[in-house]
Design a protein around this motif. Structure first.
Motif, short mmCIF file in Angstrom:
data_model
loop_
_atom_site.label_atom_id
_atom_site.label_comp_id
_atom_site.label_asym_id
_atom_site.label_seq_id
_atom_site.Cartn_x
_atom_site.Cartn_y
_atom_site.Cartn_z
N UNK A 138 31.53 15.90 -18.25
CA UNK A 138 30.26 16.59 -18.03
C UNK A 138 30.47 18.09 -17.91
N UNK A 139 31.64 18.49 -17.44
CA UNK A 139 31.95 19.92 -17.35
C UNK A 139 31.92 20.60 -18.71
N UNK A 140 32.24 19.85 -19.75
CA UNK A 140 32.21 20.43 -21.10
C UNK A 140 30.92 20.21 -21.84
N UNK A 141 30.05 19.37 -21.31
CA UNK A 141 28.83 18.99 -22.03
C UNK A 141 27.72 20.03 -21.92
N UNK A 142 27.36 20.40 -20.71
CA UNK A 142 26.14 21.17 -20.56
C UNK A 142 26.20 22.52 -21.27
N UNK A 143 27.31 23.25 -21.09
CA UNK A 143 27.42 24.57 -21.71
C UNK A 143 27.27 24.49 -23.22
N UNK A 144 27.91 23.50 -23.83
CA UNK A 144 27.81 23.36 -25.28
C UNK A 144 26.42 23.00 -25.74
#
Length: 435
Positions: A138-144
């Protein structure tokens, strides 16, 4: 910190990134990722304690469950460092696919971890490892997802396009809570605690397959393509972020605190408190949460539209003032134990969550230049999670035990005040042009 001008996203050469495709791809990924995350939040409030920490009082079980809940929020900034690096170096598309896979695999495997009664202390250890994996994904999901939407947005509509990743959490919550609600109605308590709670985790595998199919169809964003052509990529985005853009990173994290605190105190803590202390039947409380989250979904497009029209800061300031005041409603409304008043409290908190959350889809990416935007937006978003969410249910549980709901409400108000400081100190970003 300023960004260099470039025209807002035009369709790329491949012609693949139509508005409809971008909107759906940014929305579906966050909906699935947050479905996965909320499945655990609900399970933590209902069954994680007894299944994985059976020894001790009900309060000790709840606190242990909320500790495992918080592990993912510690992992999320790490995920934003890792995926942000590759998102800023290699591209948005491939990184978004990888983050979805990590999250989906971790969530599905949680559904198969045996309980403490079967494998002893290995059970909570495995649970914590997979919960950490959820946080990394999830740490990589939202920003992308936010960049996918905003870097493709037409001029003057970045807040509106950035709203679709923000709408994903509402749908993800409805899906996860709705499934738990259906299970609560159709299964006995014994069946639910034995195996029923695992079903939402396993269902995640099907949703992830859908998300991967959609994500693989999109093309790279115009802003990132332009950065490649200008040879502006940096070797270590996180180093550049921390050395040159630490202040907007910090202010963005502070601004996010109110969103997380409102949401997780209105859902995870309130669900646990409502069922265990107020003795509201689990299906009833889950049903009320499903109703309340609809108001969060309704507030999201309204707030996004207003942020394009009036600016990000004015909308956030109004929402945060209301959030500060909402803390004073917790004891008289939730504490009453009366269904209409409890529902009203949940509606207020989740509506304000939508108001404060929607502008973030545009605001956080707008704080950073292209070469560190994936990392910067993700780190700000997830550092806010550590401050506002990882410890929120735990602190609320402790405060409720020692001082009652008045103390918990004060905690919500203080957290909102912290966000106010961050918002007042940052620049208005509505007219920033992304490149």
């Amino acid at each position: 910190m300023s960004t260099s001008p470039i025209s807002a996203a035009q369709p790329n050469a491949s012609g693949q990134n139509s508005s409809a495709r971008i909107i759906f791809a940014s929305f579906i990924g966050t909906a699935i990722e947050f479905y996965d995350f909320y499945v655990y939040a609900t399970a933590a409030a209902l069954v994680i304690g007894p299944v994985f920490f059976p020894h001790g009082s009900a309060t000790a079980q709840a606190l242990s469950a909320f500790v495992t809940f918080g592990i993912a929020f510690v992992a999320r900034p790490i995920g934003s460092f890792i995926f942000g690096h590759f998102g800023d170096r290699i591209g948005r598309k491939s990184t978004l696919v990888a983050s979805l896979l990590v999250m989906g695999v971790s969530t599905t495997l949680i559904g198969f971890v045996p309980g403490y009664d079967s494998i002893g202390s290995l059970a909570p250890i495995l649970l914590c490892i997979l919960r950490f994996g959820q946080g990394i994904g999830l740490g990589g999901e939202w920003g992308g997802a936010a960049l996918l939407a905003t870097e493709n947005a037409p001029a003057g509509k970045r807040g509106w396009f950035g709203m679709f990743p923000q709408l994903g959490p509402s749908i993800g919550f409805l899906a996860s809570n709705g499934l738990f609600f259906a299970l609560a109605l159709s299964l006995s308590d014994e069946q639910f605690r034995s195996w029923g709670w695992r079903v939402p985790f396993i269902v995640s595998a099907v949703l992830v397959a859908l998300g991967l199919y959609v994500r693989l169809k999109i093309a790279e964003t115009p802003a990132f393509q332009a950065a490649i052509e200008r040879k502006e990529r940096v070797k270590v985005p996180i180093a550049t972020l921390l050395s040159q853009h630490w202040l907007p990173t910090l202010l963005g994290a502070l601004a996010m605190v109110v969103c997380y605190t409102l949401f997780y105190n209105a859902t995870t803590f309130s669900l646990s408190y409502g069922v265990s202390v107020l003795h509201i039947p689990r299906p009833t409380f889950l049903g009320m949460l499903c109703i309340a989250v609809v108001f969060m979904a309704l507030a999201t497009p309204l707030s996004a539209w207003a942020s394009d029209r009036y600016g990000r800061k004015p909308v956030l300031i109004v929402g945060i003032i209301a959030a500060i005041l909402s803390g004073f409603t917790m004891a008289p409304l939730l504490g009453s134990g009366q269904m209409p008043l409890v529902l009203l409290f949940l509606v207020i908190e989740l509506f304000l969550m939508g108001v404060t959350f929607a502008p973030m889809g545009a605001l956080l990416p707008e704080l950073f230049p292209t070469n560190v935007r994936y990392t910067g937006a993700g780190v700000s978003y997830n550092l806010g999670g550590i401050l506002g969410a990882s410890v929120a249910p735990y602190i609320a549980q402790v405060l409720a035990a020692h001082g009652g709901l008045t103390w918990v409400g004060a905690y919500v108000s203080i957290a909102a005040a912290v966000s106010m400081i961050g918002v007042l100190c940052m620049r208005e970003t509505r007219d920033a042009r992304l490149m």
